[in-house]
Design a protein around this motif. Structure first.
Motif, PDB file in Angstrom:
ATOM      1  N   ARG A 224     -42.531  -5.744  45.947  1.00  0.00           N
ATOM      2  CA  ARG A 224     -42.026  -5.425  44.610  1.00  0.00           C
ATOM      3  C   ARG A 224     -41.400  -4.029  44.580  1.00  0.00           C
TER       4      ARG A 224
ATOM      5  N   GLU B 101     -38.061  -4.179  46.154  1.00  0.00           N
ATOM      6  CA  GLU B 101     -37.109  -4.834  45.251  1.00  0.00           C
ATOM      7  C   GLU B 101     -36.641  -3.898  44.137  1.00  0.00           C
ATOM      8  N   LEU B 102     -37.544  -3.002  43.687  1.00  0.00           N
ATOM      9  CA  LEU B 102     -37.235  -2.150  42.531  1.00  0.00           C
ATOM     10  C   LEU B 102     -36.678  -0.779  42.898  1.00  0.00           C
TER      11      LEU B 102
ATOM     12  N   ARG C 216     -33.502   0.314  41.187  1.00  0.00           N
ATOM     13  CA  ARG C 216     -33.355   0.054  39.753  1.00  0.00           C
ATOM     14  C   ARG C 216     -32.903   1.297  38.992  1.00  0.00           C
TER      15      ARG C 216
ATOM     16  N   ARG D  13     -37.927  -1.860  29.800  1.00  0.00           N
ATOM     17  CA  ARG D  13     -37.765  -2.837  30.873  1.00  0.00           C
ATOM     18  C   ARG D  13     -38.151  -2.224  32.229  1.00  0.00           C
ATOM     19  N   TYR D  14     -37.808  -0.974  32.413  1.00  0.00           N
ATOM     20  CA  TYR D  14     -38.157  -0.283  33.665  1.00  0.00           C
ATOM     21  C   TYR D  14     -39.679  -0.228  33.824  1.00  0.00           C
TER      22      TYR D  14
ATOM     23  N   ARG E  26     -41.908  -2.123  32.190  1.00  0.00           N
ATOM     24  CA  ARG E  26     -42.452  -3.483  32.273  1.00  0.00           C
ATOM     25  C   ARG E  26     -42.308  -4.047  33.681  1.00  0.00           C
ATOM     26  N   ASP E  27     -41.130  -3.866  34.292  1.00  0.00           N
ATOM     27  CA  ASP E  27     -40.889  -4.431  35.608  1.00  0.00           C
ATOM     28  C   ASP E  27     -41.743  -3.751  36.689  1.00  0.00           C
TER      29      ASP E  27
ATOM     30  N   GLU F 257     -38.532 -10.652  24.786  1.00  0.00           N
ATOM     31  CA  GLU F 257     -37.206 -10.047  24.914  1.00  0.00           C
ATOM     32  C   GLU F 257     -36.885  -9.184  23.692  1.00  0.00           C
TER      33      GLU F 257
END
Length: 488
Positions: free
Chosen positions: A355, A358-359, A362, A378-379, A381-382, A462
């Motif tokens: 993870r 993957e990030l 970002r 969103r940052y 949360r992800d 959302e």
């Protein structure tokens, strides 16, 4: 190389440290040795314990060797120790825990006693074949390196060093008691141990040992994934991992155990339009280490080491002359998951490292503009519980020599962390959820459990990410409007 006077001085210093360290653990070591002596057996402090005593860093883990067979060791240890375990008895090792008062403090010692032995692999087995020896000299010659092939016979404290380990320790060099080829044939994992000790102790590896590692690199394939993983962890968590990793790459061993690392040695195009990804990776690892704070972090270090492994597969030379690595973070995350799984890492660690890989880009995807509340949510949360590590990894990934560019990136990330802190005061960013839960959704819409509930929940999430918290009535209205649109 040190001159004769320097070598003599260094030897004197390590001997002084050893005396001090051995006196510290003497109450436990001498007590145990007397019990072996009374039973008609010998006992000696050995290997890493002697090495660490000479380096002035002996802890509470003590390794001993003896001529007593494992069943005899159990008979001696059980009445004496606070706890005894025999999980390693097939390899001649009995473990124990002993609480003892040393000076003015109570200490808990972890003790291993191993019968004199020799062990070797055959070409078809992943496990050593263990046979017991009859003398400590026979045991020491089978040890991996001379600095681990020293012993102190107890309780008389007679120093045993048949292979010049003390001299090698003073010179900070790794050699093998016999030939490197014999040592690595006995156990190919010792090639990785050479790299690990170089990283842990900041030692040099003797040229003949390096040469044997290159010649025998393929033999590492006989070793189980679990043993390779454990050795790799020790290397990565050491104070100087670059030193060990570079040795694994230079000798070709990394091509068998972590092939994604040497693959980062991308061929440079003639105009040098991209940085050396391999060198960049090692710098990122070191910069991540500098940000750790509370000791070595395996998850962060693995993420730093693997963050760019997707680049070789995604490299493209564009028409305008640029070099691109589009979506290398997505490809790299999948590659990291596959490699760590093959090395038998725990599922949670595999998930977290993948993870982070993957990030790791970002932050750059948002550019240098002002972060909106929605983007911040969103940052966070992800990233979830990995947010702190993602901060460190992203900051470490800046290796540009352009000071103005580096300063600008640092300021931009400072601003992001400030925005997160500001929003954190107003909202519970760590646990962002829709303003209505599943039960409320079903009650308001008059529906039963099913896919529609999940879709409604996702829609409200959302909205929560985009607009922040809503009042209950506002959330109900938004839900009903969405539901009406679904029905239409």
């Amino acid at each position: 190389m040190p001159n004769a006077n320097e070598a003599t001085s260094a030897l004197s210093q390590v001997q002084d440290r050893a005396v001090s360290e051995l006196l510290r653990v003497a109450p436990v070591a001498d007590d145990l040795a007397r019990r072996f002596q009374e039973a008609g057996f010998s006992l000696a402090l050995v290997g890493g314990s002697v090495r660490d005593a000479l380096l002035g860093r002996l802890g509470n883990d003590l390794d001993f060797t003896t001529d007593a067979r494992p069943q005899d060791v159990l008979k001696i240890m059980r009445p004496w120790a606070d706890a005894v375990w025999d999980v390693g008895i097939a390899f001649g090792t009995v473990g124990a825990q002993k609480e003892a008062r040393v000076g003015d403090t109570d200490r808990s010692f972890q003790i291993e006693v191993t019968t004199y032995r020799s062990e070797a692999y055959d070409r078809t087995s992943r496990k050593p074949e263990v046979s017991y020896g009859d003398s400590i000299e026979e045991d020491l010659v089978r040890r991996d390196f001379t600095v681990n092939a020293m012993a102190v016979a107890l309780p008389e404290k007679r120093f045993i060093d048949p292979h010049g380990g003390l001299k090698d320790l003073a010179e900070r060099v790794l050699r093998t008691p016999g030939t490197p080829e014999e040592s690595f044939s006995d156990d190919p994992l010792r090639m990785m141990r050479a790299a690990r000790f170089a990283a842990q102790l900041d030692f040099q590896v003797a040229p003949e040992v390096v040469a044997a590692m290159k010649d025998m690199a393929g033999r590492i394939e006989i070793v189980s994934a679990e043993r390779i993983r454990d050795e790799l962890n020790k290397l990565i968590l050491s104070p100087h991992p670059r030193k060990g990793l570079s040795l694994l790459v230079d000798t070709g061993i990394a091509s068998y155990v972590l092939p994604e690392l040497p693959a980062l040695h991308l061929e440079r195009d003639e105009h040098h339009r991209h940085k050396d990804v391999y060198e960049h990776t090692l710098i990122v690892l070191e910069q991540a280490m500098a940000l750790e704070g509370d000791g070595p972090d395996l998850t962060l270090r693995l993420a730093a080491l693997l963050h760019d492994i997707g680049k070789p597969r995604t490299r493209r030379f564009e028409k305008d002359g640029r070099v691109s690595f589009h979506h290398h973070e997505v490809v790299g995350a999948k590659m990291a998951k596959k490699r760590l799984t093959a090395l038998k890492y725990p599922n949670d660690l595999v998930k977290d490292v993948s993870r982070l890989v993957e990030l790791h880009l970002r932050f750059h995807g948002y550019g240098t503009g002002e972060w909106t509340d929605s983007a911040v949510r969103r940052y966070v949360r992800d990233a979830g519980p990995l947010l702190s590590r993602l901060h460190k990894l992203t900051r470490s990934d800046c290796t540009t020599r352009n000071r103005r560019k580096a300063a600008a990136l640092s300021r931009a990330y400072d601003q992001l962390e400030e925005r997160i802190a500001q929003l954190q005061e107003k909202e519970e960013l760590d646990s962002i959820r829709p303003d209505l839960d599943g039960n409320q959704i079903m009650e308001i819409l008059g529906i039963k459990p099913g896919p529609e509930v999940g879709k409604a929940y996702k829609h409200l999430l959302e909205l929560r990410l985009e607009n922040g918290p809503m009042e209950h009535d506002e959330a109900v209205k938004a839900l009903k409007e969405w539901w009406a649109a679904q029905q239409g």
